[in-house]
Structure formats: structure tokens, C-alpha cells
Design an enzyme around this catalytic site. Sequence first.
Site, PDB file in Angstrom:
ATOM      1  N   ASP A   1      -9.086  -9.157  -1.404  1.00 11.93           N
ATOM      2  CA  ASP A   1      -8.927  -7.430  -2.184  1.00 11.93           C
ATOM      3  C   ASP A   1      -8.206  -7.754  -2.989  1.00 11.93           C
ATOM      4  O   ASP A   1      -7.253  -7.490  -3.598  1.00 11.93           O
ATOM      5  CB  ASP A   1      -7.574  -7.378  -1.214  1.00 11.93           C
ATOM      6  CG  ASP A   1      -6.981  -5.830  -1.237  1.00 11.93           C
ATOM      7  OD1 ASP A   1      -7.354  -5.447  -1.859  1.00 11.93           O
ATOM      8  OD2 ASP A   1      -6.042  -5.399  -0.289  1.00 11.93           O
TER       9      ASP A   1
ATOM     10  N   GLN B   1       0.785  -1.261  -0.028  1.00 16.41           N
ATOM     11  CA  GLN B   1       0.395   0.381  -0.364  1.00 16.41           C
ATOM     12  C   GLN B   1       1.179   1.180  -0.076  1.00 16.41           C
ATOM     13  O   GLN B   1       1.456   0.924   0.875  1.00 16.41           O
ATOM     14  CB  GLN B   1      -1.265  -0.213   1.274  1.00 16.41           C
ATOM     15  CG  GLN B   1      -2.131  -0.624   1.222  1.00 16.41           C
ATOM     16  CD  GLN B   1      -3.583  -1.019   0.249  1.00 16.41           C
ATOM     17  OE1 GLN B   1      -2.821   0.232  -0.410  1.00 16.41           O
ATOM     18  NE2 GLN B   1      -3.616  -1.743  -0.027  1.00 16.41           N
TER      19      GLN B   1
ATOM     20  N   CYS C   1     -10.107  -1.933  -5.023  1.00 16.66           N
ATOM     21  CA  CYS C   1     -10.228  -0.303  -5.566  1.00 16.66           C
ATOM     22  C   CYS C   1     -10.963   0.372  -6.409  1.00 16.66           C
ATOM     23  O   CYS C   1     -10.492   1.101  -7.182  1.00 16.66           O
ATOM     24  CB  CYS C   1      -8.505  -0.096  -5.920  1.00 16.66           C
ATOM     25  SG  CYS C   1      -8.036  -1.868  -6.872  1.00 16.66           S
TER      26      CYS C   1
END
Length: 709
Positions: free
Chosen positions: A624, A519, A652
Site C-alpha cells: 500500500d 484512513q 491511491c
Amino acid sequence: MADVAAQNGPTADRVESFRKELEFIKRVFSSAKTVEEYVAAAKAATLITTRCSRLLDGGRKREFAVTIRNLPTAREWGWGRLRAYLSELGITARHVDKAAGSDMAVVMLPDGEAQAAALSKLSGHVVEGQELSVAEGRPEGEEEAPRGSRGRQGGVKREAQGGAEGQRPGKAQRFNAVLPGSVCDAVCPWWQRPYRDQLTDKRDRVEEALASVTHQVGKQCGPDTAPAWLEAARLLRGVKGGSPCAPLLGILRSPVLEGYRNKAEMTVGLDQDEKAEVGYLLGNHVDGITAVADPSPARNASRLAVQYAHMMRDFIRHHSSLPAWDKRGTSNTGFWRLMVVREGRNHTFIPAPSRTDGPPEAAQPRLLQPPGGLTFQSLDAHQYLVTFKGQRACPEAEGLGGVDVAAVGEAEPQAAPPDEVVIMVQVNDTYTDAATMRRECAALHKHLRECAAAQGLPLTSLLLQLHSGCSNAAPASAPILLLPDSPEGPSKPALPGPTYMHDALCELSFRISPTAFFQVNSAAAAVLYKLAGDWVAPRSGARTLLLDICCGTGTIGITLAKRVTKVVGVDIVEESIEDAKVNSQRNGITNCQWVAGKAEAVLPDLLSQHAVSKEYDEVVAVVDPPRAGLHKDVVRALLACAPLKRIVYVSCNPESMAANLVAMCGAPGKGDRRSGGHPAQPFVPVKALAVDLFPHTKHVESVVLLERS
């Protein structure tokens, strides 16, 4: 054609214009070097002559077109996505022409009434934070053309208006696309917008995606097959009139707004004056923009990364005998290509949010990190919650704390320099001989070391990546070496230790390989992971099996390992899985298992091996996925796993998330299509939150809790 042009009237002017365009295409033919350029020029010439012929033949029948601008430019927003979106608004298009990456589309309607209705519905409409601009007809100067040939005249990069007559395409000024006024417009386009406005638009984008789930599931289900949650969802009313499938509690703001990226990928190329530059492209290469700009103004770039970019730029301009990579036209030549700067810290820099209301001390930011006594377990993610009043209000968010969007502050303390810095330089190793390459790389090594020491900047390792492809996106097999520190002898292979970087996240230390995903906003990621943990394991004492799907370097699973009985992580990148294993050991985590492979291939066996065990009270998953979302086979495997009762979906890309939720939360329907032939109980969307990991851009993360009994 010359005889026609000699006549009087508007037709003569148009033909003369066509003649000039054909003269330009003729010049392109004379300068073309590849088959692709010849084909593109031929297509453009065909288009122009077709338009001229239609004009001389008396024109064509009336068409009912609408031009839409300011549309999303993401790859998934092609003509198909736009057609589906128009359908949701009740607009039936006869034809939609939009290329992925373009913000403009031309929509053909059946008749004048449909055209007027489309103009009315789209005027002032907001999509992903951008207000659409609509106009009747096609763009000025564009005639009807075969599908796929509109826009840039078959792909030929035209000279800019006012360019020199006969000038060969190749200068930075040749592009059709308008160069932005600042590099910020390309890298962080919302840089001038107040942060409260950014948060509002991102929240609305997530709500729009959630509403599309309700709409799509409702279309698929009949009265007897609709899931129970659908009726309750239809009672919710979103800002744009849709009904989100779950209550959207608000948005978690980023604790850091300035220079928050711990990784900077900067292109080495030519600026608008054709000088070597290390920074960011001013636009998309597909639009013909290849100019590179100084990264200094970019609000999301760290100051340290900018300093190193300037060091390398000065080296290439004043000390190197090898040129920067040149993307113009079809040249794709040069030596220096890319600079990647990654930063690591021993402690996560996470300030408390400032606010504009309340006493003066409330506006003064403060740090929530050691040695201030904060622990990850005591961190309250809702401290960063931004709530809304009026139409955007969510009753379920009452009592969670947070701050109203009108009181969001932007002050923050200055971050301390990182403890580690790893720099990777990408070069085209086919441009020169091995001896010259070693000599140049050794000189760069010395230059960066000396400049860093003079400015007091940390510099842990210098790496060299070899890649000769057209794009800077190198394959996983591209060799990575230590940047030679001497012109003598062969380049040393990359060795364990110096080539890795370490960064702190959630009071844990992570080893990160040169190309592994991590990240880029550590502070916001810590808040996101704390929220995910609270939703994954809401009650203590339960024996929980956590499936970490698309686990990367194991950040989520390792962060939550102490709250569950066992973690099983899956990722397709073997290097990331190796990092996850090392990171478990570094942090004394012993209840994790990491598996390399495609999730859709390995998940069924893992579920049959672990999920049916009686040693667990519950099986939960956190997913994710990349921007494309979960593979359909992964969705089927999750649905078919009866013991799996809870999923925390981190995304995302709200649009791909919505598509996955439709498949996971719709009516059982045809079980053979959803879960390999076995009946599957759908999940229920319980609640959702938007999370801002990327301030000053349109990108937004979404977290949705799914449950089933």
C-alpha cells in the site's frame, strides 16, 4: 515606443498594450521586497519587451500550436507525463509546455496536418473524468516565449482585471487564477455530480491505467519475450479502446458519502475580506491563491470538525491579540496557522448501500454494525460492488452480486457523534514571546472547552504544534505539546495517553498518534480491507506468511492477522511502527513483527530471513505505497523473492501503480536490471477493482491481484 504608438493601425494598439504591461511591471519593481520578487519582475519585463520587438520586426514564422485545458493537475502530470500520453494517442509533439499543478498545456506540432490530427483526436477526449477542451493556437493574448517563462509572467502575481490603477499587489483580488464560486470547488470539486457519474469516471480512470500497462509491456517485448498474459489481455476491450491488463470487475462504492472524513486539516488564514478564517484554501498557493473559506459547504467535512473550526475562528477574531497566518506575497507572518481535528469511534459506522430500484425498503439505508450482529468476517465486500453494462461490462463480475450503476442510491443514515476528538493547533512560536504564547494558548484552551461543553460535543485532548516554516507541512521533528490550560508556568510536554486518539476499524481498536497516517474514510476502508483479505488468503488452513509493505500503523496486517500464520510489516515512519506494535497488543494479536526502515533497505534481509522458511506453505504480500508508488529497489526485491507467489497491490494513484505493474509483470528480459542480477519470473495481473474512498473528488483507490506459479 511612444512614437510608434502614435501611428495608426493594429500595431499601435498592441504597442500601447505592451506599454501598459510594462507600467504594471514598473509598479511591481517599486513594491518588491525580496530578491525573488525582483528577479520575477525582471523576467516578466524581458518577456514583454521580447514580444514587442518581434511585433515591430514583422512578426515570426508560423507555428502549429494546440492549447489543451481541463488536464489533470496532479504533480505527476507535468510536461513529461503529457508527452507520453500524447504519444499513446499517436500524437507526436515537437514541444510540450505544461507545469505540474496547471490544468492547461500548449503543445507544438510539426506541421498543419499534425495540428489538425491532434485537434481531432483530443476533441471530446476524457482524461481522469474530465473532458478536455482543445483549441487551435496559443491561449488568447500569449505570444511565443522561452520555455518555462509562460503563464504567470515569470511568477509575478498580477492584479485582476478591473483592479485599481497603481494598487500594490497584496489584496485577495490580485490573482491570475480564478477563485472558485464555492469552497466545494476547491475541496470536493465533484460535489454537484450524481454519485453514479462519479463512480463511472473513477472506474474509467483505473481501466485507463490498466490499459497503459498492456500498452507499455507490449512495446517493451518482442514476439519471443512477451509474457503469456499479454495475448489474453489484448483480447479485452476497454471503454476507450485500450486493453486492460486484467479484468476490471467494477468499483466498490463508499458506504458513506456525507461528512465521511474522520480527519480535517483546516488552514488558519485570511478570507477574501481579509478577516481571520479557519477552513480550506480556495485554490493552490502556487497560483497565488491564499484566501481561506468557511468549510461549512464541503460535503466531505464532518459537521463536528466544522463546528470546532467556527469556535477557533470566533476566538481569533474576537478574543485573541495575535493574528492569523498571512501567506500573501512574501509576508508569511502571523501566529495561528493550522487546526487539525481527528475523530475516533468505538464502532465503525458502516451503512448498507441504498439503491433506487426494487421495493421502497431497498432505498432505506440501514446500519451494518454492532449491535446489529455483523462481524467483520461476515462482511461481504461485494455488497458494495457497482457493476456496469454495455462497453463497461465485465463477464468475470457475474455472480459476485452488487448493483448496476444506474441503481446506485445516495441516501444514508445520520452518523452518531464520535466517542473521541483530538484537536491539534499549529502556531508560529517565533512570532511572539513565550509568556504571550502561553497566555493566548491557555485562553484558546478555555474557549474550546467551554464551547464544546455548551454544545455537548466530545473533546478528549488539545495539542499544540510549534512550527515556523513557510508551509504548514511541519517536519516530523516539530514539537507537539499539550495545549496549555494555564498562562502560568512552562508548556507541559506531550504525555502518553491523552495525546493519542483511538478509532475502530474492522472490529479492532487502533491507537493513532497525532501525525500518524490513518484512513480518513473508515467505512470504505473496512470494505477495502475485507476485499484485500479475501484476495490475500483465499483458502483456509494454509500456513501463510504475509508481508505488509508500507504498513503505516498496521491496519491491514492486524486486520488480516487471524487469517494468516505470521505478519511482517515494514514502514519508514518510526512513530507509525510504534503505533503498530501497540495496536497489536491492544487487540491481542501475537503473530506480527513490525520493522521501521525504508522498505527498499530492509526488505531483502527480511525476505531472506522469513520467506525461505519451510514452516510456511505460501508467501504473499500486500503493498500500500504512497502516491509515488513502490521504490524500484522494492520492486526488484519482490521480484527476486522466488517463494513470493501472490501480491495484492493497493494504490491511491492509478498512474504510479501502472508504472510498478509494468516492471513487475513485464517479460523477464534483462534480469540484472529487474532483480539484482538474478532471473525473475514476472507476476501475472489476475483481476482488479476500483474502490472509492474519497467521494466528491477525482481520487480513487485501485486493488490489483498479481500471481505467479
